[in-house]
Design an enzyme around this catalytic site. Structure first.
Site, PDB file in Angstrom:
ATOM      1  N   LYS A  14       0.831  -1.214   0.000  1.00 25.66           N
ATOM      2  CA  LYS A  14       0.000   0.000   0.000  1.00 25.66           C
ATOM      3  C   LYS A  14       0.863   1.262   0.000  1.00 25.66           C
ATOM      4  O   LYS A  14       0.574   2.206  -0.738  1.00 25.66           O
ATOM      5  CB  LYS A  14      -0.924   0.030   1.233  1.00 25.66           C
ATOM      6  CG  LYS A  14      -1.865  -1.157   1.330  1.00 25.66           C
ATOM      7  CD  LYS A  14      -2.836  -1.015   2.496  1.00 25.66           C
ATOM      8  CE  LYS A  14      -2.205  -1.053   3.857  1.00 25.66           C
ATOM      9  NZ  LYS A  14      -1.610  -2.354   4.252  1.00 25.66           N
ATOM     10  N   ARG A  89      -9.672   0.634   9.086  1.00 23.50           N
ATOM     11  CA  ARG A  89      -9.265  -0.733   9.429  1.00 23.50           C
ATOM     12  C   ARG A  89     -10.353  -1.491  10.171  1.00 23.50           C
ATOM     13  O   ARG A  89     -10.135  -2.659  10.544  1.00 23.50           O
ATOM     14  CB  ARG A  89      -8.028  -0.675  10.300  1.00 23.50           C
ATOM     15  CG  ARG A  89      -6.742  -1.096   9.554  1.00 23.50           C
ATOM     16  CD  ARG A  89      -5.649  -0.904  10.541  1.00 23.50           C
ATOM     17  NE  ARG A  89      -4.426  -1.574  10.344  1.00 23.50           N
ATOM     18  CZ  ARG A  89      -3.322  -0.994   9.864  1.00 23.50           C
ATOM     19  NH1 ARG A  89      -3.361   0.223   9.395  1.00 23.50           N
ATOM     20  NH2 ARG A  89      -2.194  -1.645   9.843  1.00 23.50           N
ATOM     21  N   ARG A 128      11.465  -6.103   4.858  1.00 19.19           N
ATOM     22  CA  ARG A 128      11.334  -4.660   5.070  1.00 19.19           C
ATOM     23  C   ARG A 128      11.919  -4.268   6.425  1.00 19.19           C
ATOM     24  O   ARG A 128      12.524  -3.207   6.564  1.00 19.19           O
ATOM     25  CB  ARG A 128       9.844  -4.270   5.004  1.00 19.19           C
ATOM     26  CG  ARG A 128       9.597  -2.767   5.111  1.00 19.19           C
ATOM     27  CD  ARG A 128       8.147  -2.431   4.831  1.00 19.19           C
ATOM     28  NE  ARG A 128       7.294  -2.603   5.998  1.00 19.19           N
ATOM     29  CZ  ARG A 128       5.971  -2.384   6.007  1.00 19.19           C
ATOM     30  NH1 ARG A 128       5.359  -2.011   4.903  1.00 19.19           N
ATOM     31  NH2 ARG A 128       5.267  -2.533   7.102  1.00 19.19           N
ATOM     32  N   ARG A 134      11.316  -0.429  11.722  1.00 19.09           N
ATOM     33  CA  ARG A 134      10.061  -0.620  12.458  1.00 19.09           C
ATOM     34  C   ARG A 134      10.136  -1.878  13.311  1.00 19.09           C
ATOM     35  O   ARG A 134      10.303  -2.973  12.780  1.00 19.09           O
ATOM     36  CB  ARG A 134       8.887  -0.727  11.468  1.00 19.09           C
ATOM     37  CG  ARG A 134       8.462   0.606  10.904  1.00 19.09           C
ATOM     38  CD  ARG A 134       7.294   0.461   9.964  1.00 19.09           C
ATOM     39  NE  ARG A 134       6.153  -0.250  10.538  1.00 19.09           N
ATOM     40  CZ  ARG A 134       4.982  -0.349   9.939  1.00 19.09           C
ATOM     41  NH1 ARG A 134       4.794   0.215   8.748  1.00 19.09           N
ATOM     42  NH2 ARG A 134       3.991  -0.997  10.507  1.00 19.09           N
ATOM     43  N   ARG A 146      -0.352  -9.186  13.547  1.00 21.62           N
ATOM     44  CA  ARG A 146      -0.886  -8.087  12.736  1.00 21.62           C
ATOM     45  C   ARG A 146      -1.768  -8.638  11.608  1.00 21.62           C
ATOM     46  O   ARG A 146      -2.818  -8.077  11.291  1.00 21.62           O
ATOM     47  CB  ARG A 146       0.251  -7.237  12.158  1.00 21.62           C
ATOM     48  CG  ARG A 146       0.898  -6.354  13.220  1.00 21.62           C
ATOM     49  CD  ARG A 146       2.282  -5.889  12.811  1.00 21.62           C
ATOM     50  NE  ARG A 146       2.275  -5.021  11.641  1.00 21.62           N
ATOM     51  CZ  ARG A 146       3.328  -4.829  10.848  1.00 21.62           C
ATOM     52  NH1 ARG A 146       4.465  -5.459  11.077  1.00 21.62           N
ATOM     53  NH2 ARG A 146       3.239  -4.020   9.831  1.00 21.62           N
TER      54      ARG A 146
END
Ligand code: AMP
Length: 189
Positions: A14, A89, A128, A134, A146
């Protein structure tokens, strides 16, 4: 005005596709994850409270993210459109967004969902995590949490927009440019 919801599980791409859409259409990018991380960096009370949940891979309360989106809509009244990334969400967030937009005489144009299988997501997020810094991208059980939150609470949001005739799903696995081309063809329609 073009108001898009870019939808999909964590790691679906996204953020990558948002950046390309912003460049092309000059839209305002509203990512609740980015807004929350900015609050954490600034050390605000909201940020500190949100961090406790984000570090467990759990969604923050609807009222928190709805409030942040409301502020951003008010600050950017003259924009040519918005791209919502990581928001809404939950169905409650989607309903609140519709009400907020309606109060500005606006509405969602289209939701575009990037569909990616869970195993691929885990691999992408771990990759990532090597460079994103993160913490929630660096731990496999947190990534699974998640994705589980997404399946339970977020996936139903697709049905919400489908009922309004505004949902299109595309395969989120493939070349970035190819996926971007598909998104453009949906928008141009
Ligand atoms: P993201 O950057 O979109 O992957 O979001 C990172 C984390 O921020 C999520 O795991 C949630 O804890 C929180 N978060 C971001 N956006 C939302 C939202 N719209 N509703 C609830 N929690 C959110």
């Amino acid at each position: 005005m073009l108001n898009l919801v870019l939808f999909g599980p964590p790691g679906a791409g996204k953020g990558t596709q948002s950046a390309k859409l912003i460049e092309k259409y000059g839209l305002i990018h509203l990512s609740t994850g980015d807004l929350l991380r900015a609050e954490i960096s600034a050390g605000t009370t909201l940020g500190l409270e949100a961090k406790k949940l984000m570090d467990q891979g759990i969604l923050v309360p609807d009222a928190v993210v709805i409030g942040m989106i409301e502020n951003k809509l008010n600050e950017n009244k003259s924009s040519s459109g918005f791209i919502f990334d990581g928001f809404p969400r939950t169905v409650a967030q989607a309903e609140a967004l519709d009400a907020l937009l309606a109060s500005h005489s606006l509405s969602i144009t289209q939701m575009i969902a990037l569909e990616v299988a869970e195993e691929e997501l885990t691999q992408r997020l771990l990759e990532r995590g090597k460079s994103s810094g993160r913490p929630d991208d660096q731990n496999e059980s947190l990534i699974r949490k998640r994705v589980q939150e997404y399946m339970e609470k977020t996936a139903p949001v697709a049905g919400y927009y489908d009922n309004q005739g505004k949902f299109t799903g595309i395969n989120g696995v493939g070349e970035i440019e190819f996926i971007f081309g598909q998104i453009l063809s949906i928008i141009e329609k």
